[in-house]
Write a protein that holds these residues in place. Structure first.
Motif, PDB file in Angstrom:
ATOM      1  N   GLY A 102       3.876  76.497 -73.528  1.00 55.12           N
ATOM      2  CA  GLY A 102       2.763  77.293 -73.509  1.00 55.12           C
ATOM      3  C   GLY A 102       1.964  77.489 -74.990  1.00 55.12           C
ATOM      4  N   ILE A 103       2.577  76.175 -75.880  1.00 54.68           N
ATOM      5  CA  ILE A 103       2.084  76.234 -77.366  1.00 54.68           C
ATOM      6  C   ILE A 103       0.516  75.468 -77.197  1.00 54.68           C
ATOM      7  N   GLY A 104      -0.534  76.161 -77.543  1.00 55.52           N
ATOM      8  CA  GLY A 104      -1.923  75.408 -77.803  1.00 55.52           C
ATOM      9  C   GLY A 104      -1.921  74.675 -78.855  1.00 55.52           C
ATOM     10  N   THR A 105      -3.177  73.965 -79.035  1.00 55.98           N
ATOM     11  CA  THR A 105      -3.484  73.136 -80.269  1.00 55.98           C
ATOM     12  C   THR A 105      -4.616  73.387 -80.576  1.00 55.98           C
ATOM     13  N   THR A 106      -5.058  73.210 -81.913  1.00 58.19           N
ATOM     14  CA  THR A 106      -6.208  73.194 -82.684  1.00 58.19           C
ATOM     15  C   THR A 106      -6.610  71.739 -83.116  1.00 58.19           C
ATOM     16  N   GLY A 107      -8.029  71.391 -83.114  1.00 57.97           N
ATOM     17  CA  GLY A 107      -8.383  70.204 -83.534  1.00 57.97           C
ATOM     18  C   GLY A 107      -9.434  69.392 -82.863  1.00 57.97           C
ATOM     19  N   PRO A 108      -9.786  68.341 -82.782  1.00 56.27           N
ATOM     20  CA  PRO A 108     -10.791  67.501 -82.095  1.00 56.27           C
ATOM     21  C   PRO A 108     -10.206  67.428 -80.916  1.00 56.27           C
ATOM     22  N   GLY A 109      -8.824  67.283 -80.503  1.00 55.79           N
ATOM     23  CA  GLY A 109      -8.307  66.938 -79.055  1.00 55.79           C
ATOM     24  C   GLY A 109      -8.693  65.469 -78.875  1.00 55.79           C
ATOM     25  N   ALA A 110      -8.892  65.183 -77.802  1.00 60.95           N
ATOM     26  CA  ALA A 110      -8.720  63.709 -77.276  1.00 60.95           C
ATOM     27  C   ALA A 110     -10.236  63.158 -77.696  1.00 60.95           C
ATOM     28  N   ARG A 122       0.497  41.277 -72.730  1.00 62.17           N
ATOM     29  CA  ARG A 122       0.416  42.772 -72.018  1.00 62.17           C
ATOM     30  C   ARG A 122      -0.910  43.501 -72.466  1.00 62.17           C
ATOM     31  N   VAL A 123      -1.154  44.464 -71.733  1.00 60.91           N
ATOM     32  CA  VAL A 123      -2.094  45.313 -71.916  1.00 60.91           C
ATOM     33  C   VAL A 123      -1.680  46.925 -71.839  1.00 60.91           C
ATOM     34  N   GLY A 124      -2.127  47.769 -72.879  1.00 56.62           N
ATOM     35  CA  GLY A 124      -1.879  49.121 -72.701  1.00 56.62           C
ATOM     36  C   GLY A 124      -2.867  50.104 -73.045  1.00 56.62           C
ATOM     37  N   HIS A 125      -3.428  51.149 -72.414  1.00 61.22           N
ATOM     38  CA  HIS A 125      -4.233  52.088 -72.538  1.00 61.22           C
ATOM     39  C   HIS A 125      -3.974  53.226 -73.026  1.00 61.22           C
ATOM     40  N   TRP A 126      -4.415  53.854 -74.049  1.00 62.11           N
ATOM     41  CA  TRP A 126      -3.781  54.932 -74.379  1.00 62.11           C
ATOM     42  C   TRP A 126      -5.265  55.859 -75.172  1.00 62.11           C
ATOM     43  N   VAL A 127      -4.938  57.046 -75.333  1.00 65.74           N
ATOM     44  CA  VAL A 127      -6.079  57.935 -76.077  1.00 65.74           C
ATOM     45  C   VAL A 127      -5.679  58.170 -77.480  1.00 65.74           C
ATOM     46  N   MET A 128      -6.838  58.213 -78.222  1.00 63.53           N
ATOM     47  CA  MET A 128      -6.628  58.733 -79.582  1.00 63.53           C
ATOM     48  C   MET A 128      -6.954  60.076 -79.644  1.00 63.53           C
ATOM     49  N   ASN A 129      -5.874  61.093 -80.013  1.00 66.72           N
ATOM     50  CA  ASN A 129      -5.937  62.333 -80.111  1.00 66.72           C
ATOM     51  C   ASN A 129      -5.849  62.877 -81.524  1.00 66.72           C
ATOM     52  N   GLY A 130      -6.548  64.032 -81.810  1.00 69.61           N
ATOM     53  CA  GLY A 130      -6.496  64.782 -83.047  1.00 69.61           C
ATOM     54  C   GLY A 130      -6.236  66.152 -83.123  1.00 69.61           C
ATOM     55  N   PHE A 131      -5.073  66.755 -83.177  1.00 66.86           N
ATOM     56  CA  PHE A 131      -4.799  68.130 -83.106  1.00 66.86           C
ATOM     57  C   PHE A 131      -3.452  68.533 -83.758  1.00 66.86           C
ATOM     58  N   VAL A 132      -3.350  69.697 -84.090  1.00 67.31           N
ATOM     59  CA  VAL A 132      -2.420  70.382 -84.618  1.00 67.31           C
ATOM     60  C   VAL A 132      -1.898  71.453 -83.848  1.00 67.31           C
TER      61      VAL A 132
END
Length: 524
Positions: A181-189, A265-275
């Motif tokens: 249950g630890i939250g994050t701060t920052g822009p996120g996805a 090969r092909v891979g999809h991912w999300v660039m995240n930004g948080f702490v």
């Protein structure tokens, strides 16, 4: 089917570079570990592309630096080139300081290498068990540790593992962080991206102007391995399942002769930004992307995670082996959380500056003068970032400040000035036998002094400690008198400093007790 209970001192969840580095470090300390990774094998995608100079120093301590370098590109690839398309010439370029050539501040040099070349080196660096295809389902905290429930999907088995501590290195979408249950701060996805690994003959446009990254208006191109292979990084299209990936890559290369593109090969991912709001919950500790997801621009994320492991593992070993008090683990978050915040801020700033490059280039084309000199929105040393990776200053009870210690960590900026101040990384200096001062460090505290006999280890002391003699010249360079000393932690950061003879013979033992939280800090 439910398997029989197992037990380990540290359960590592996640088999990327951070989890594998922690496994290697803890094995050096003699700490039993079990690493579980939900994927069935190491990732085949290149993912992170840069091992910075500080990570290479950590790998040097593990005896891995030469192996990492042997699989990496030559230093001349430590450069980024900006082009309209890959087939165009550069309109700007910048060096990655500390990667493109050695720097005097370190005995090591960073490396451009793909994560899928780094991970096998780290996996082979320890013998502790690794279980691929095993997923964490849940965890229960108890007074004496944690019970983790694991599922082996292929075998259809669940197993309970008892552990004193759980190290979560399971990525930005961390199961452990969610369960706690630890939250994050920052822009996120921030945005979805796709990595396309392909083969193509691009030597005509790149062989004479090598780079680790070619930044174009149509995505990032990166050579993967010294013997060949490429990756294209671009925003994920609306219907990726039906995308013509060879055609998309060929068009992104720009106008010119037809080039055969073989997509592997092909891979999809999300660039995240948080702490993460916290790096610890009871016996569980977060590291790497589980603790801080850093945008890719600048290559800071994986390296910050490796530094997390380096900071944390000696503390775990001390607590588990009894030469440190349990409260030492509190200093992990105290020291690394501010570094994560600064690293995220730097990566976000990097991203904005990269967007400025695109905007300025579009303006230049719109003005009808694409051949005019292009000025990048930063100095040549922008990509150095040595201040961020070598200039970290820890402030916690695991550091005993002296009268000259700066109270607040400085803004690291892009420059690094070696400083023998408590909390800072031990400066690199040559020793009489040709080693670096960093080579004297290991699974122990190191005390550097020009008068080593004066600083004999305390009798029957529980702490691992080695005394390293200094000649007058490096001692003077470090600001030490003929009777002074620097006490350096296993992670290479200075824990205490005596400019000259201490007030009493118990000074070293008192300092070690305070740093490791075995007793309250001595009165000053």
């Amino acid at each position: 089917m439910t398997g029989t209970d197992a037990e380990t001192a540290v359960l590592i969840v996640g088999g990327g570079p951070v989890g594998l580095t922690a496994r290697a470090l803890l094995e050096r300390w003699g700490v039993s570990t079990l690493l579980v990774e939900r994927h069935r094998a190491l990732s085949p995608l290149p993912r992170s592309r840069l091992v910075n100079v500080r990570s290479m120093e950590i790998f040097r301590q593990l005896g891995l630096a030469a192996d990492v370098t042997s699989r990496a590109f030559a230093p001349r690839y430590g450069r980024i080139r900006f082009r309209d398309t890959l087939r165009d010439g550069d309109f700007a370029t910048a060096a990655m300081i500390g990667v493109n050539e050695p720097v005097p501040e370190s005995p090591e040099i960073g490396a451009v290498t793909s994560q899928d070349r780094l991970e096998p080196v780290l996996l082979a660096a320890a013998r502790a068990p690794v279980r691929f295809g095993v997923e964490l389902l849940g965890l229960t905290e108890r007074p004496d540790g944690i019970v983790a429930e694991l599922a082996d999907r292929e075998r259809g088995e669940t197993t309970r593992v008892r552990t004193r501590h759980l190290l979560a290195a399971d990525g930005a979408n961390s199961t452990v962080r969610e369960l706690l249950g630890i939250g994050t701060t920052g822009p996120g996805a921030m945005r979805g991206f796709t990595t396309v690994v392909f083969d193509a003959d691009l030597d005509a446009w790149c062989a004479r102007q090598p780079a680790g990254v070619y930044f174009t208006a149509h995505g990032l191109f990166a050579p993967l391995y010294p013997e060949g292979g490429w990756a294209w990084f671009a925003p994920t299209p609306e219907d990726p399942d039906h995308a013509d990936w060879p055609g998309l890559v060929a068009r992104a290369l720009g106008p010119g002769p037809e080039t055969r593109v073989d997509v592997l090969r092909v891979g999809h991912w999300v660039m995240n930004g948080f702490v993460a709001e916290r790096f610890r919950h009871g016996g569980a500790l977060l590291a790497g992307d589980a603790a801080h997801a850093i945008p890719i621009v600048g290559g800071l994320g994986m390296n910050a995670g490796i530094a997390d492991a380096h900071n944390l593992c000696w503390k775990l070993a001390g607590v588990l082996q009894g030469w440190a008090g349990p409260r030492l683990l509190e200093t992990y978050e105290t020291e690394r959380h501010p570094v994560a915040r600064r690293t995220l801020d730097q990566a976000v700033a990097n991203t904005r500056l990269m967007l400025q490059v695109q905007h300025r280039r579009r303006d230049q084309h719109a003005a009808g003068d694409p051949t005019a000199p292009f000025e990048l929105p930063w100095s040549e040393r922008y990509f150095a970032q040595l201040g961020l990776v070598l200039g970290v200053a820890y402030r916690s009870p695991a550091v005993l400040p002296d009268d000259a210690t700066t109270l607040e960590p400085p803004d690291p900026g892009t420059n690094y000035v070696p400083t023998p101040e408590p909390g800072r990384r031990m400066p690199h200096l040559p020793l009489p036998d040709g080693r670096s001062t960093l080579d004297a460090l290991g699974e122990w505290f190191t005390l550097f002094s020009p008068e080593p006999d004066r600083w004999a280890p305390p009798t029957a002391a529980p702490w691992p400690l080695r005394v390293e003699p200094l000649r007058p010249e490096p001692a003077e360079h470090l600001g030490l008198g003929s009777h002074g000393a620097l006490l350096v932690r296993p992670d290479g950061h200075i824990a205490a400093r005596w400019d000259d003879r201490p007030a009493n013979d118990a000074a070293l033992a008192d300092a070690l007790a305070a740093i490791t939280r075995r007793v309250a800090a001595p009165k000053r």
